[in-house]
Design an enzyme around this catalytic site. Structure first.
Site, mmCIF file in Angstrom:
data_model
loop_
_atom_site.group_PDB
_atom_site.id
_atom_site.type_symbol
_atom_site.label_atom_id
_atom_site.label_comp_id
_atom_site.label_asym_id
_atom_site.label_seq_id
_atom_site.Cartn_x
_atom_site.Cartn_y
_atom_site.Cartn_z
ATOM 1 N N ARG A 36 -23.585 -8.925 -7.786
ATOM 2 C CA ARG A 36 -22.717 -10.053 -8.138
ATOM 3 C C ARG A 36 -23.528 -11.313 -8.441
ATOM 4 N NH1 ARG A 36 -17.429 -9.197 -4.197
ATOM 5 N NH2 ARG A 36 -16.177 -8.243 -5.851
ATOM 6 N N LYS A 193 -2.509 7.283 -4.479
ATOM 7 C CA LYS A 193 -1.063 7.121 -4.341
ATOM 8 C C LYS A 193 -0.379 6.486 -5.545
ATOM 9 C CE LYS A 193 -0.966 6.691 0.657
ATOM 10 N NZ LYS A 193 -0.653 5.769 1.757
ATOM 11 N N GLY A 350 -12.603 -0.149 -7.337
ATOM 12 C CA GLY A 350 -13.702 0.098 -6.399
ATOM 13 C C GLY A 350 -14.193 1.537 -6.423
ATOM 14 N N GLY A 373 -9.311 -6.336 -7.458
ATOM 15 C CA GLY A 373 -7.925 -6.812 -7.521
ATOM 16 C C GLY A 373 -7.561 -7.501 -8.822
HETATM 17 P P1 ADP Z 1 -9.775 2.712 -7.114
HETATM 18 O O1 ADP Z 1 -10.457 2.174 -5.883
HETATM 19 O O2 ADP Z 1 -10.762 2.997 -8.212
HETATM 20 O O3 ADP Z 1 -8.632 1.852 -7.577
HETATM 21 P P2 ADP Z 1 -8.098 4.494 -5.571
HETATM 22 O O4 ADP Z 1 -8.459 3.765 -4.326
HETATM 23 O O5 ADP Z 1 -6.723 4.349 -6.077
HETATM 24 O O6 ADP Z 1 -9.152 4.160 -6.738
HETATM 25 O O7 ADP Z 1 -8.293 6.067 -5.376
HETATM 26 C C1 ADP Z 1 -9.446 6.669 -4.851
HETATM 27 C C2 ADP Z 1 -9.127 7.632 -3.753
HETATM 28 O O8 ADP Z 1 -8.219 8.650 -4.170
HETATM 29 C C3 ADP Z 1 -10.377 8.350 -3.307
HETATM 30 O O9 ADP Z 1 -10.577 8.087 -1.931
HETATM 31 C C4 ADP Z 1 -10.066 9.824 -3.538
HETATM 32 O O10 ADP Z 1 -10.596 10.674 -2.551
HETATM 33 C C5 ADP Z 1 -8.561 9.845 -3.508
HETATM 34 N N1 ADP Z 1 -8.031 11.053 -4.174
HETATM 35 C C6 ADP Z 1 -8.107 11.363 -5.466
HETATM 36 N N2 ADP Z 1 -7.548 12.569 -5.701
HETATM 37 C C7 ADP Z 1 -7.122 13.040 -4.516
HETATM 38 C C8 ADP Z 1 -6.444 14.235 -4.093
HETATM 39 N N3 ADP Z 1 -6.106 15.182 -4.962
HETATM 40 N N4 ADP Z 1 -6.150 14.367 -2.789
HETATM 41 C C9 ADP Z 1 -6.495 13.392 -1.911
HETATM 42 N N5 ADP Z 1 -7.118 12.259 -2.233
HETATM 43 C C10 ADP Z 1 -7.435 12.065 -3.525
#
Ligand code: ADP
Ligand code: MG
Length: 392
Positions: A36, A193, A350, A373
């Site tokens: 950063r 999710k 992230g 964010g």
């Molecule tokens: P970002 O931080 O890039 O916005 P997210 O936090 O939304 O991404 O998603 C990342 C998480 O989703 C990871 O911890 C990953 O393990 C989880 N994940 C992805 N696919 C699955 C799955 N099929 N079952 C359980 N967890 C999953």
């Protein structure tokens, strides 16, 4: 774009207040990742080269309006000095007098703005106090631009204001990816999710030609179609919402791509015994942890027909190999097309950035946003208050 940049400003002999994001990880008083800080160097050096004095303003941690010595920016000052290769005057109080003493052309760093309760309240009084220290305001902290704080919003209305080079690059990349993109546009949305990315999905359905849904959230979409997803991570209370998104996509002509085949396992751990099955054939005692090879092939051919790709969220549980396979393969394809000049690729989030870094694909992407964010809110189609204030 109606905001100004450093090109529009006369910096010679001016005191330039620069909002930066140097909220870096620190262990035992040592900065463990200075990415950063590296990213603000071009803006600060340009201000100095053009005859200005740079006064850096930033936050560190969440002191919630109290003076918390462990969250002093004083401990970051040496790392800032190292990155800038310049002396940095750390100013922890009596701002006005101390800044008055600075030689023109020097660099100062103010103490953690969040030690003052006014900062996070977007307090006009605190903004005025900051504004009184300089002649020009530059915002180079895109990652803090989704919040209206004194140093990101109110102050921009009190001084001639513009975007710094990092902010400018970020806004330009995002504008290219989603504002006025070359079509067709494909968005990849994965992660855990649906509930955390509802607004994102709703906005992307409207703005893209193809929407690839992967990761845990794809399971919720499969469940919405009446498919048994066994022990997979899925939000069964969100299936109606998922159905609505599918309907909406149909009506606006966005093609949604759900996994056709999936990799399933009985244990959530690295190297767990696994098998590839059709998306509607997850055994009752197994969970879906990655997209399968046929799904990846489809994605690759979608990428080939598109001009622009925007990506947030891994396609599987990428932290535990081999369930990083689909994410890595899709990332490699996006990198290859980008290198060949056939695709504009922008990614953020992230876990997404971590996954793309590990796969080695990140370097080839057109732009990787580290803003978290702010990147998500931007993808959701929200107005970023810190950016809007620059447009004033
Ligand atoms: P970002 O931080 O890039 O916005 P997210 O936090 O939304 O991404 O998603 C990342 C998480 O989703 C990871 O911890 C990953 O393990 C989880 N994940 C992805 N696919 C699955 C799955 N099929 N079952 C359980 N967890 C999953
Ligand atoms: Mg995450």
């Amino acid at each position: 774009m109606s905001w100004k940049t450093l090109d529009d400003m006369d910096l010679d002999g001016k005191k330039v207040l620069v909002r930066v994001d140097i909220n870096v990880p620190v262990e035992d008083g040592t900065v463990t990742d200075d990415t950063r800080i590296q990213r603000i160097v071009p803006t600060v050096h340009e201000i100095l080269e053009r005859g200005g004095t740079a006064i850096l303003m930033a936050h560190f941690g969440r002191p919630k309006g109290l003076v918390v010595p462990e969250m002093s920016l004083g401990q970051i000052a040496p790392a800032v000095e190292a990155c800038l290769a310049r002396k940095v005057h750390f100013i922890d109080g009596n701002y006005g007098a101390r800044i008055g003493e600075l030689e023109p052309g020097s660099v100062a760093l103010l103490e953690n703005l969040r030690f003052n309760p006014g900062e996070e309240k977007n307090d006009e009084g605190f903004a005025a106090r900051l504004a009184s220290l300089g002649d020009i305001y530059v915002n180079d902290a895109f990652s803090a631009a989704h919040r209206a704080h004194s140093s990101t919003e109110a102050i921009a209305r009190l001084l001639p204001a513009c975007a710094g080079r990092l902010m400018q690059a970020e806004l330009r990349a995002l504008e290219t990816a989603l504002g006025t993109p070359k079509r067709p546009v494909v968005a990849v949305v994965g992660g855990a999710k649906v509930s955390t990315k509802l607004e994102l999905l709703a906005n992307l359905v409207e703005k893209t030609d193809h929407l690839v849904i992967g990761g845990g959230m794809a399971n919720t979409f499969l469940a919405a179609q009446g498919i048994d997803v066994g022990k997979s991570l899925a939000e069964h209370d969100m299936t109606d919402t998922a159905s609505e998104i599918l309907e909406k996509a149909k009506s606006v002509g966005c093609t949604i791509h759900l996994p056709a085949d999936v990799v399933v396992a009985r244990e959530f751990e690295a190297g767990a015994e696994n098998e590839t099955v059709a998306a509607n054939a997850c055994p009752a005692d197994a969970m879906i942890l990655d997209a399968g090879p046929n799904t990846v092939k489809t994605l690759e051919s979608v990428f080939e027909t598109c001009e622009t790709l925007i990506w947030n969220g891994p396609l599987g549980a990428f932290e535990i190999p081999p369930f990083d396979t689909a994410t890595n393969a899709a990332a490699a394809k996006a990198a290859e097309l980008t290198k060949a000049g056939k695709l504009i690729s922008v990614a953020g989030g992230g876990d997404t950035v971590a996954a793309l870094n590990v796969s080695g694909a990140a370097e080839a992407f057109t732009y990787i946003s580290t803003a978290g964010g702010a990147f998500l809110e931007w993808m959701e189609g929200k107005t970023l208050l810190g950016v809007a204030a620059l447009e004033g």
